[in-house]
Scaffold this motif. Structure first.
Motif, PDB file in Angstrom:
ATOM      1  N   ARG A 147      -6.826 -18.073 -25.263  1.00 33.97           N
ATOM      2  CA  ARG A 147      -7.195 -17.011 -26.167  1.00 33.97           C
ATOM      3  C   ARG A 147      -6.212 -16.713 -27.284  1.00 33.97           C
ATOM      4  NH1 ARG A 147      -9.045 -11.642 -23.688  1.00 33.97           N
ATOM      5  NH2 ARG A 147      -8.907 -10.966 -25.833  1.00 33.97           N
ATOM      6  N   SER A 148      -5.001 -17.020 -27.070  1.00 37.22           N
ATOM      7  CA  SER A 148      -4.029 -16.569 -28.079  1.00 37.22           C
ATOM      8  C   SER A 148      -3.795 -17.597 -29.187  1.00 37.22           C
ATOM      9  CB  SER A 148      -2.707 -16.232 -27.391  1.00 37.22           C
ATOM     10  OG  SER A 148      -2.297 -17.365 -26.660  1.00 37.22           O
ATOM     11  N   LYS A 149      -4.699 -18.549 -29.350  1.00 40.97           N
ATOM     12  CA  LYS A 149      -4.496 -19.579 -30.383  1.00 40.97           C
ATOM     13  C   LYS A 149      -4.704 -19.070 -31.815  1.00 40.97           C
ATOM     14  CE  LYS A 149      -2.942 -23.233 -28.536  1.00 40.97           C
ATOM     15  NZ  LYS A 149      -3.742 -24.143 -27.711  1.00 40.97           N
ATOM     16  N   PHE A 150      -5.705 -18.215 -32.003  1.00 41.90           N
ATOM     17  CA  PHE A 150      -5.876 -17.674 -33.358  1.00 41.90           C
ATOM     18  C   PHE A 150      -6.396 -16.240 -33.305  1.00 41.90           C
ATOM     19  CE2 PHE A 150      -9.935 -19.966 -32.666  1.00 41.90           C
ATOM     20  CZ  PHE A 150     -10.833 -18.926 -32.843  1.00 41.90           C
ATOM     21  N   THR A 151      -6.199 -15.531 -34.390  1.00 40.78           N
ATOM     22  CA  THR A 151      -6.748 -14.181 -34.482  1.00 40.78           C
ATOM     23  C   THR A 151      -7.614 -14.097 -35.724  1.00 40.78           C
ATOM     24  OG1 THR A 151      -4.918 -13.450 -35.804  1.00 40.78           O
ATOM     25  CG2 THR A 151      -4.740 -13.085 -33.447  1.00 40.78           C
ATOM     26  N   VAL A 152      -8.632 -13.308 -35.624  1.00 33.46           N
ATOM     27  CA  VAL A 152      -9.470 -13.075 -36.786  1.00 33.46           C
ATOM     28  C   VAL A 152      -9.200 -11.672 -37.286  1.00 33.46           C
ATOM     29  CG1 VAL A 152     -11.829 -12.921 -37.630  1.00 33.46           C
ATOM     30  CG2 VAL A 152     -11.246 -14.643 -35.944  1.00 33.46           C
ATOM     31  N   GLU A 153      -8.742 -11.588 -38.515  1.00 27.71           N
ATOM     32  CA  GLU A 153      -8.459 -10.291 -39.115  1.00 27.71           C
ATOM     33  C   GLU A 153      -9.638  -9.910 -39.982  1.00 27.71           C
ATOM     34  OE1 GLU A 153      -3.763  -9.557 -40.091  1.00 27.71           O
ATOM     35  OE2 GLU A 153      -5.071 -10.412 -41.584  1.00 27.71           O
ATOM     36  N   VAL A 154     -10.144  -8.717 -39.776  1.00 25.37           N
ATOM     37  CA  VAL A 154     -11.270  -8.292 -40.601  1.00 25.37           C
ATOM     38  C   VAL A 154     -10.762  -7.445 -41.751  1.00 25.37           C
ATOM     39  CG1 VAL A 154     -13.474  -7.108 -40.627  1.00 25.37           C
ATOM     40  CG2 VAL A 154     -12.734  -8.307 -38.582  1.00 25.37           C
TER      41      VAL A 154
END
Lengths: 293, 383
Positions: A147-154
């Motif tokens: 899960r910690s591979k990428f983050t989506v910032e809105v």
């Protein structure tokens, strides 16, 4: 037999006579018009049925080979080029949030760093919370333990003061310390007010600035609209727009930014599968750009 | 005998005279005919078109006329060079073919009742091409506009208004003069409108609109708060035209390449997979059918946009009135006639905008007049 033929002939002559007496040209024109209208209606219907068929074509495919981040990355490495910024124009009426979320997560998984989603009624923007919830859900589904591979910032439009007006949200609940290791993916949720109206707003702002400069006696600076818009929408111009829907128009998607954007259409985003999505990226990878040369 | 001979001679003389006259008549006729044939219009090849038109084409055109016909169609005429390479002819010849196709396409449009056509002839980006090719294209443009001026009667007969859109100052001086001449000559025609985009990019146009607006604010003609999408559209090169209903791009590319970005936001986009010189009436017809299929949805979206625009303008008016009231130290509750104040403000705003647009138009006409060649300019002053 011969009798009937002669009767038909006679009746035809009668009709002919009648037509002649009743301004034959006018009647013929009406018949002609009727014929044209009928053919046009048939063509119209044919076009309509074709669009429906395209819309219905896809069988719903779930529970196929499990999609993992690794598989997405493998697929991505088979592409000769990847858009830096992908624009998703959702123009097929009713919006299915889970499907939009799916596409967003796939984009992120193949390694696209800027994603914008657009719909011409501004519904995505209005229901931002619903969208983000769906995205984090789909993210969990796809990434599983990784899960910690990428983050989506809105993000939404930044106001003139540089503050985020929308609610900036970090979807993955990881700690800030691990943030630097992950690739940050920015998701922009945009609507029609970010298109032509945002340019009008920028013009307003420019005129205010210009009169301010004149008041101070400083020279007017050379205008750079691109920079002004960049301050509001902090993303590069999209390289690719995936347009979902049968309508062949962008319906107000950011006009300034799409100078060199490739536009690829797909009939509907409803229950789009991963395979079709990747095939669209393959179409993009095959195109070459010449920039007016 | 003599008498007989006399009559005979006379008779033969009369006969030969008649023959001669006939011959002359025939000759003069044939010369006139030849002249007509030779001078058949390059820009409006109506005769050739009517001669070539088949029954099937006419029928299809009539069938299409039963549906909505776009008022304004825009073309990105892409693929002339690839066509030249493909058919191994000179690049310049490829561009010539492209022009011929344009003239043909205009006939199709006129025939179907499309009254406005915009074409992308030369982008500002195209100046980056080799000098030889740029010079060739400028030469072609000069030649065609000169030809257009020669065909003045045809323009007037068809009632065609020619507008060249773009930053004309980037073009060579002599080309500017010919273009200004053609634009000035046809300015009052309304039956059909042809917009030729030269030295044009949409970003340049939008940036230019920013400058014009800033000029208007500086002159005190408008306030920054008056700026709306409509006012911006009045500052574009395309200010006299409605948005295109259909945009056709040939050669299979699927992007807009800096052409009418703003104006085509709500247009039907048709990407065709043939090179421009190969574009046929059947591609054209299928494009119209394509437009007809999309017409309803696009129209609905346009209506929503127009409503949102009106709402935004109303909100802005309200905000401005509130600001004024604030300065007057009145609370909005104290002034009972807030709606009246707002509509009064809207009236004033509309007047400001009207005045601004008129002033801008006058400025632009003057610019065009300055570009006119000395000959036409002196004609103007003498009248």
């Amino acid at each position: 037999m011969s009798w009937s033929i002669s009767q038909i002939y006679n009746s035809w002559r009668n009709i002919h006579f009648l037509l002649k007496s009743a301004e034959i040209h006018g009647v013929m024109a009406i018949i002609e018009q009727l014929l044209y209208r009928t053919v046009h209606a048939v063509l119209w219907l044919y076009a309509l049925v074709c669009t429906w068929l395209i819309g219905l074509r896809k069988p719903i495919q779930y529970n196929q080979r499990k999609r993992t981040l690794r598989r997405c990355q493998e697929d991505s490495s088979s592409l000769s080029k990847l858009p830096r910024h992908i624009g998703l124009a959702v123009l097929d009426g009713k919006i299915s949030f889970p499907d939009v979320a799916n596409i967003v997560v796939w984009c992120a998984a193949v390694g696209i760093s800027y994603i914008s989603v657009y719909d011409n009624e501004g519904l995505l923007k209005k229901n931002l919370l619903e969208l983000t919830n769906h995205i984090s859900e789909k993210e969990k589904e796809l990434l599983g333990s990784e899960r910690s591979k990428f983050t989506v910032e809105v993000c939404t439009e930044t106001s003139e003061s540089g503050q985020l007006t929308g609610n900036e949200r970090r979807l993955s609940d990881g700690h800030n310390s691990s943030c630097s290791k992950r690739s940050k993916i920015q998701l922009y949720v945009i609507g029609p007010e970010d298109g032509q109206s945002s340019l009008a707003r920028a013009a307003k702002q420019y005129c205010e600035m210009a009169s301010h400069w004149r008041g101070k006696g400083t020279d007017e600076q050379e205008i750079d609209v691109n920079e002004m818009l960049h301050a509001r929408y902090n993303f590069p111009d999209p390289d690719l727009i995936l347009k979902f829907g049968t309508v062949s128009s962008l319906l107000g998607y950011l006009p300034w930014q799409i100078r060199l954007t490739e536009i690829i259409s797909y009939p509907s985003h409803h229950s789009i599968d991963y395979k079709s999505f990747i095939s669209l990226l393959h179409i993009f990878a095959r195109t070459e750009q010449r920039f007016g040369k | 005998m003599l008498h007989l001979l006399g009559t005979h001679t006379l008779g033969s003389t009369v006969a030969s005279w008649n023959e001669f006259k006939n011959c002359c008549k025939f000759m003069t006729m044939s010369i006139a005919e030849l002249e007509k044939l030779r001078a058949s219009s390059e820009w409006f090849p109506e005769k050739e078109y009517l001669a070539q038109r088949t029954w099937l084409q006419t029928t299809c055109a009539r069938i299409l006329s039963c549906g909505p016909i776009p008022k304004h169609v825009a073309f990105i005429m892409d693929g002339n060079r690839r066509f030249a390479r493909k058919s191994s002819i000179e690049r310049q010849e490829g561009h010539m073919e492209g022009f011929k196709k344009l003239a043909e396409t205009l006939q199709w449009c006129l025939d179907l009742g499309i009254t406005e056509v915009t074409v992308y002839a030369f982008s500002i980006e195209n100046f980056k091409r080799s000098k030889e090719e740029v010079d060739g294209l400028m030469h072609l443009a000069r030649e065609k506009f000169e030809r257009l001026l020669e065909e003045k009667d045809e323009i007037m007969k068809h009632g065609v208004c020619i507008r060249v859109l773009g930053d004309l100052t980037l073009l060579p001086k002599d080309l500017q003069a010919v273009i200004a001449d053609a634009m000035y000559l046809s300015r009052n025609n309304t039956r059909a409108i042809l917009n030729v985009c030269m030295a044009y990019t949409a970003r340049h146009e939008i940036t230019n609109a920013f400058k014009e607006l800033s000029w208007g604010v500086n002159k005190g003609l408008i306030k920054p708060s008056d700026i709306s999408e409509e006012v911006m559209e009045k500052c574009f090169y395309t200010r006299h035209s409605p948005d295109p209903d259909l945009l056709v791009r040939t050669s299979g590319e699927v992007r807009l390449s800096d052409f009418l970005l703003w104006q085509s936001s709500y247009s039907v986009l048709a990407f065709v997979d043939v090179l421009w010189p190969e574009y046929s009436i059947w591609h054209f017809f299928s494009g119209i059918l394509y437009y007809q299929r999309n017409h309803g949805q696009v129209q609905a979206a346009r209506e929503v946009r127009d409503m949102q625009r009106q709402q935004a303008i109303h909100d802005s008016d309200r905000q401005e009135v509130m600001k004024i009231l604030d300065e007057e130290n009145k609370s909005p509750n104290q002034t009972e006639a807030l709606p009246q104040r707002i509509s009064e403000y809207a009236r004033q705003r509309e007047q400001r905008i009207k005045h601004f647009v008129e002033t801008l138009e006058a400025k632009r006409t003057q610019k065009l007049l300055n570009m006119l060649p000395a000959r036409t300019a002196s004609d103007l002053t003498s009248h």
